[in-house]
Design a protein around this motif. Structure first.
Motif, PDB file in Angstrom:
ATOM      1  N   GLY A  25     -11.341  -5.221   2.250  1.00 35.62           N
ATOM      2  CA  GLY A  25     -10.304  -4.989   2.129  1.00 35.62           C
ATOM      3  C   GLY A  25     -10.530  -3.986   3.280  1.00 35.62           C
ATOM      4  O   GLY A  25      -9.659  -4.022   4.454  1.00 35.62           O
ATOM      5  N   ARG A  26     -11.439  -3.939   4.140  1.00 41.81           N
ATOM      6  CA  ARG A  26     -11.846  -3.618   5.306  1.00 41.81           C
ATOM      7  C   ARG A  26     -11.701  -4.777   6.584  1.00 41.81           C
ATOM      8  O   ARG A  26     -11.104  -4.712   7.318  1.00 41.81           O
ATOM      9  CB  ARG A  26     -13.123  -3.251   5.078  1.00 41.81           C
ATOM     10  CG  ARG A  26     -13.210  -1.303   4.929  1.00 41.81           C
ATOM     11  CD  ARG A  26     -14.528  -1.095   5.052  1.00 41.81           C
ATOM     12  NE  ARG A  26     -14.346   0.208   4.418  1.00 41.81           N
ATOM     13  CZ  ARG A  26     -15.027   1.539   5.047  1.00 41.81           C
ATOM     14  NH1 ARG A  26     -15.449   1.874   6.122  1.00 41.81           N
ATOM     15  NH2 ARG A  26     -14.830   2.870   3.759  1.00 41.81           N
ATOM     16  N   SER A  43      -8.826  -0.824  -1.265  1.00 39.97           N
ATOM     17  CA  SER A  43      -8.277  -1.125   0.879  1.00 39.97           C
ATOM     18  C   SER A  43      -9.421  -0.719   1.285  1.00 39.97           C
ATOM     19  O   SER A  43     -10.303  -0.624   2.282  1.00 39.97           O
ATOM     20  CB  SER A  43      -7.554  -0.146   1.389  1.00 39.97           C
ATOM     21  OG  SER A  43      -7.358   1.087   1.211  1.00 39.97           O
ATOM     22  N   HIS A  44     -10.915   0.506   0.496  1.00 35.47           N
ATOM     23  CA  HIS A  44     -11.709   0.968   1.546  1.00 35.47           C
ATOM     24  C   HIS A  44     -12.980  -0.391   1.069  1.00 35.47           C
ATOM     25  O   HIS A  44     -14.092   0.386   1.186  1.00 35.47           O
ATOM     26  CB  HIS A  44     -11.819   2.837   0.690  1.00 35.47           C
ATOM     27  CG  HIS A  44     -11.395   3.258   1.441  1.00 35.47           C
ATOM     28  ND1 HIS A  44     -10.203   3.931   1.330  1.00 35.47           N
ATOM     29  CD2 HIS A  44     -12.022   3.726   2.703  1.00 35.47           C
ATOM     30  CE1 HIS A  44      -9.725   3.996   1.690  1.00 35.47           C
ATOM     31  NE2 HIS A  44     -10.446   4.499   2.879  1.00 35.47           N
ATOM     32  N   TRP A  95       0.709  -1.379  -0.078  1.00 35.27           N
ATOM     33  CA  TRP A  95      -0.055   0.287  -0.207  1.00 35.27           C
ATOM     34  C   TRP A  95       0.758   1.567   0.244  1.00 35.27           C
ATOM     35  O   TRP A  95       0.487   2.563  -0.777  1.00 35.27           O
ATOM     36  CB  TRP A  95      -1.198  -0.174   1.387  1.00 35.27           C
ATOM     37  CG  TRP A  95      -1.862   0.973   1.571  1.00 35.27           C
ATOM     38  CD1 TRP A  95      -3.167   1.385   0.481  1.00 35.27           C
ATOM     39  CD2 TRP A  95      -1.930   2.014   1.938  1.00 35.27           C
ATOM     40  NE1 TRP A  95      -3.831   1.861   0.900  1.00 35.27           N
ATOM     41  CE2 TRP A  95      -3.108   2.969   2.184  1.00 35.27           C
ATOM     42  CE3 TRP A  95      -0.554   2.987   3.122  1.00 35.27           C
ATOM     43  CZ2 TRP A  95      -3.618   3.557   2.331  1.00 35.27           C
ATOM     44  CZ3 TRP A  95      -1.359   3.915   3.380  1.00 35.27           C
ATOM     45  CH2 TRP A  95      -2.598   5.044   3.295  1.00 35.27           C
ATOM     46  N   ALA A 140      -5.281   1.108  -4.961  1.00 34.74           N
ATOM     47  CA  ALA A 140      -5.288   1.105  -4.380  1.00 34.74           C
ATOM     48  C   ALA A 140      -5.586   1.667  -2.761  1.00 34.74           C
ATOM     49  O   ALA A 140      -6.540   0.010  -1.477  1.00 34.74           O
ATOM     50  CB  ALA A 140      -3.182   1.222  -3.343  1.00 34.74           C
ATOM     51  N   ARG A 141      -6.154   2.367  -2.700  1.00 31.62           N
ATOM     52  CA  ARG A 141      -7.229   3.034  -2.245  1.00 31.62           C
ATOM     53  C   ARG A 141      -8.962   2.528  -2.201  1.00 31.62           C
ATOM     54  O   ARG A 141      -9.158   2.349  -0.939  1.00 31.62           O
ATOM     55  CB  ARG A 141      -7.239   4.518  -2.177  1.00 31.62           C
ATOM     56  CG  ARG A 141      -8.471   4.693  -1.257  1.00 31.62           C
ATOM     57  CD  ARG A 141      -8.199   6.558  -0.772  1.00 31.62           C
ATOM     58  NE  ARG A 141      -9.301   7.141   0.206  1.00 31.62           N
ATOM     59  CZ  ARG A 141      -9.541   8.505  -0.399  1.00 31.62           C
ATOM     60  NH1 ARG A 141      -9.470   9.590  -1.347  1.00 31.62           N
ATOM     61  NH2 ARG A 141     -10.899   8.878   0.516  1.00 31.62           N
ATOM     62  N   THR A 176      -8.188  -5.870   6.562  1.00 29.64           N
ATOM     63  CA  THR A 176      -7.510  -4.556   7.899  1.00 29.64           C
ATOM     64  C   THR A 176      -7.835  -5.120   8.896  1.00 29.64           C
ATOM     65  O   THR A 176      -7.109  -4.908   9.913  1.00 29.64           O
ATOM     66  CB  THR A 176      -8.269  -2.906   8.060  1.00 29.64           C
ATOM     67  OG1 THR A 176      -7.148  -2.922   6.015  1.00 29.64           O
ATOM     68  CG2 THR A 176      -7.453  -2.346   8.601  1.00 29.64           C
TER      69      THR A 176
END
Length: 158
Positions: free
Chosen positions: A81-82, A76-77, A58, A72-73, A85
């Motif tokens: 992705g969440r 990850s959102h 990232w 990437a954002r 994380t």
């Protein structure tokens, strides 16, 4: 000779054949919480290391420029992705709590069965509490950042 017994044959330093002692099988022991937590600590260490690898990727996307970072954002959102994380956060926190528990043992404390079992339950509660607080903080910060971005977009659109 039974094929299992062949696994316990070894060679000593002089080249002579010797029979190694057999370890007790898992069904000899009653499965305890401390055994599950020990296994989970090893697994959480691997997952935590993998999560750090994703974090480096990232950061690499961030360094590569806006287009790469945007992809990437977006990833990850996403819901996946969440979830990754959150899993990484829980694994890292659990591994940290387990590490503190092992440090206490290294200092030759808390070796009674009752203490080990109580500390195991406590480590799960502490992991859950710290993970919940950190996940909540990430959600609040992410929500605040999204609101700020919407306000900025509205101001520039006027």
């Amino acid at each position: 000779m039974d094929s299992r017994e062949a696994l316990y044959v070894g060679v000593d330093s002089d080249g002579g054949v010797l029979k190694r002692p057999m370890s007790p099988h898992l069904d000899v022991y009653r499965f305890r919480l401390s055994m599950a937590l020990s296994i989970a600590n090893r697994i959480s260490g691997v997952l935590s290391a993998g999560g750090f690898g994703l974090a480096v990727m990232w950061l690499g996307a961030l360094a590569s420029g806006p287009k790469s970072f945007g992809r990437a954002r977006c990833l990850s959102h996403s819901l996946a992705g969440r979830a990754v994380t959150a899993g990484w956060l829980v694994a890292t926190v659990y591994h940290l709590v387990g590490g503190v528990r092992h440090l206490i043992w290294d200092d030759v404390h808390r070796f009674e069965k009752s203490e080990i079992n109580r500390d195991g339950r406590t480590s799960l509660i502490v992991t859950g509490g710290i993970s919940a607080v950190l996940t909540g903080a990430l959600c609040v910060l992410g929500g605040a950042r999204a609101r700020k971005a919407r306000r900025t977009a509205l101001k520039t659109a006027k």
